[in-house]
Design a protein around this motif. Structure first.
Motif, PDB file in Angstrom:
ATOM      1  N   PRO A  85       0.811  -1.230   0.000  1.00 58.37           N
ATOM      2  CA  PRO A  85       0.000   0.000   0.000  1.00 58.37           C
ATOM      3  C   PRO A  85       0.841   1.274   0.000  1.00 58.37           C
ATOM      4  O   PRO A  85       0.338   2.340  -0.345  1.00 58.37           O
ATOM      5  N   TYR A  86       2.109   1.171   0.401  1.00 51.47           N
ATOM      6  CA  TYR A  86       2.947   2.364   0.566  1.00 51.47           C
ATOM      7  C   TYR A  86       3.947   2.569  -0.569  1.00 51.47           C
ATOM      8  O   TYR A  86       4.703   3.538  -0.557  1.00 51.47           O
ATOM      9  N   GLN A  87       3.964   1.667  -1.542  1.00 53.41           N
ATOM     10  CA  GLN A  87       5.043   1.670  -2.522  1.00 53.41           C
ATOM     11  C   GLN A  87       5.114   2.979  -3.310  1.00 53.41           C
ATOM     12  O   GLN A  87       6.195   3.565  -3.462  1.00 53.41           O
ATOM     13  N   THR A  88       3.981   3.475  -3.799  1.00 56.30           N
ATOM     14  CA  THR A  88       3.981   4.728  -4.554  1.00 56.30           C
ATOM     15  C   THR A  88       4.382   5.890  -3.669  1.00 56.30           C
ATOM     16  O   THR A  88       5.137   6.788  -4.079  1.00 56.30           O
ATOM     17  N   PHE A  89       3.904   5.901  -2.437  1.00 56.74           N
ATOM     18  CA  PHE A  89       4.269   6.953  -1.477  1.00 56.74           C
ATOM     19  C   PHE A  89       5.775   6.951  -1.217  1.00 56.74           C
ATOM     20  O   PHE A  89       6.421   8.006  -1.220  1.00 56.74           O
ATOM     21  N   ASP A 210     -13.651   9.015   6.183  1.00 55.59           N
ATOM     22  CA  ASP A 210     -12.845   8.159   7.058  1.00 55.59           C
ATOM     23  C   ASP A 210     -11.401   8.654   7.127  1.00 55.59           C
ATOM     24  O   ASP A 210     -10.775   8.638   8.198  1.00 55.59           O
ATOM     25  N   ILE A 211     -10.856   9.092   5.997  1.00 57.04           N
ATOM     26  CA  ILE A 211      -9.487   9.623   5.985  1.00 57.04           C
ATOM     27  C   ILE A 211      -9.389  10.884   6.837  1.00 57.04           C
ATOM     28  O   ILE A 211      -8.388  11.112   7.531  1.00 57.04           O
ATOM     29  N   THR A 245      -4.886   5.581   6.917  1.00 58.34           N
ATOM     30  CA  THR A 245      -5.067   6.321   5.662  1.00 58.34           C
ATOM     31  C   THR A 245      -4.744   5.426   4.472  1.00 58.34           C
ATOM     32  O   THR A 245      -5.507   5.337   3.501  1.00 58.34           O
ATOM     33  N   PHE A 246      -3.609   4.747   4.545  1.00 60.50           N
ATOM     34  CA  PHE A 246      -3.180   3.904   3.439  1.00 60.50           C
ATOM     35  C   PHE A 246      -4.021   2.638   3.340  1.00 60.50           C
ATOM     36  O   PHE A 246      -4.217   2.109   2.242  1.00 60.50           O
ATOM     37  N   ASP A 247      -4.509   2.158   4.468  1.00 61.87           N
ATOM     38  CA  ASP A 247      -5.386   0.991   4.430  1.00 61.87           C
ATOM     39  C   ASP A 247      -6.692   1.331   3.708  1.00 61.87           C
ATOM     40  O   ASP A 247      -7.190   0.548   2.895  1.00 61.87           O
ATOM     41  N   ILE A 248      -7.236   2.516   3.973  1.00 57.45           N
ATOM     42  CA  ILE A 248      -8.459   2.958   3.297  1.00 57.45           C
ATOM     43  C   ILE A 248      -8.210   3.104   1.800  1.00 57.45           C
ATOM     44  O   ILE A 248      -8.996   2.643   0.964  1.00 57.45           O
ATOM     45  N   LEU A 249      -7.092   3.734   1.436  1.00 52.58           N
ATOM     46  CA  LEU A 249      -6.774   3.936   0.023  1.00 52.58           C
ATOM     47  C   LEU A 249      -6.531   2.607  -0.686  1.00 52.58           C
ATOM     48  O   LEU A 249      -6.908   2.435  -1.852  1.00 52.58           O
ATOM     49  N   TYR A 250      -5.924   1.662   0.015  1.00 54.84           N
ATOM     50  CA  TYR A 250      -5.625   0.365  -0.593  1.00 54.84           C
ATOM     51  C   TYR A 250      -6.902  -0.416  -0.888  1.00 54.84           C
ATOM     52  O   TYR A 250      -7.020  -1.083  -1.920  1.00 54.84           O
ATOM     53  N   ARG A 251      -7.891  -0.291   0.002  1.00 57.29           N
ATOM     54  CA  ARG A 251      -9.133  -1.040  -0.152  1.00 57.29           C
ATOM     55  C   ARG A 251     -10.148  -0.330  -1.055  1.00 57.29           C
ATOM     56  O   ARG A 251     -11.047  -0.955  -1.598  1.00 57.29           O
TER      57      ARG A 251
END
Length: 259
Positions: A85-89, A210-211, A245-251
């Motif tokens: 989930p963090y690779q692009t960041f 949610d974010i 934040t990243f968990d929400i974006l990943y899902r």
């Protein structure tokens, strides 16, 4: 077959029952009582869980927590890597994978999950350690010496993600890596300037809410793209970037981040 709580939780955390029932948290918190009241019959047990038993379905663990429990059960990541989930960041923060290393480079900044580390002492009683990392494609090892080790010792945690600035020394085509500095992922969250989000349909509004539940110091630019119309908005509320934040974006299928 006899069961106990520890055996059951280890199997659930490792994903042993994912083919039957994907919500590991529900199995973790309810499954043992099901086992104790049923003869274990494979898939039949999970049919009973869904259709007959008055259990409480819990929201499944977020991506990172799910993989953390998997790692502690197996001492490896079997189904996915926490970096995904963090690779692009991390790339936006200047991190590469180790396969970007070329022979003309004397330093490189990479992303990595700390898999294990082992501290030793030299003959002169100086401390050093070998750190083993994994990026999305490869594993690599780096040494960290006394002064640098003292600086980062308290930040070393198995399963954590780091931005690693490494010195590279070449010898007959082989490289040796030495840690110059380490920055935990959470420190990168705090230093990131702006969170840019794209929402493509109204279903993404809940994800945005949610974010924004975690208030902080990071401004949010929101791009709205819907039915060939586009708009840019600066949200009044500043947010705190967290693992959630990243968990929400990943899902999410409706909201994407631009890093």
């Amino acid at each position: 077959m006899s069961w106990n709580k520890r055996t059951w939780e280890s199997l659930v955390a490792a994903g042993a029952f994912d083919a039957y029932y994907t919500n590991r948290r529900t199995l973790w918190e309810n499954g043992l009582s099901m086992i104790q009241s049923h003869a274990f019959q494979g898939a039949q047990l999970f049919t009973d869980i869904e259709d007959e038993q008055p259990i409480h379905n819990q929201q499944d663990w977020r991506f990172q927590e799910r993989l953390s429990k998997e790692f502690h059960a197996l001492v490896c990541y079997l189904n996915a890597l926490p970096l995904i989930p963090y690779q692009t960041f991390l790339q936006a923060c200047g991190c590469h994978t180790i396969d970007a290393l070329t022979s003309h480079m004397s330093e490189i900044t990479v992303m990595g999950i700390l898999l294990q580390w082992k501290e030793k002492r030299s003959k002169s009683d100086k401390r050093y350690a070998f750190l083993q990392f994994s990026d999305p494609h490869n594993q690599f090892e780096a040494m960290i010496f006394d002064q640098t080790l003292s600086q980062y010792h308290h930040k070393l945690a198995i399963g954590s993600i780091y931005q690693c600035h490494l010195f590279v020394k070449w010898d007959e085509g082989q490289y040796r890596l030495t840690v110059k500095s380490l920055k935990p992922l959470e420190d990168l969250f705090h230093s990131y300037q702006t969170l840019n989000l794209i929402i493509k349909n109204p279903e993404g509004i809940q994800d945005i809410q949610d974010i924004c539940r975690h208030t902080g110091h990071t401004p949010v630019h929101l791009w709205i793209e819907h039915k060939n119309q586009k708009g840019l908005f600066d949200l009044k509320q500043y947010v705190q970037i967290t693992h959630e934040t990243f968990d929400i974006l990943y899902r999410s299928c409706h909201v994407h981040a631009l890093f």
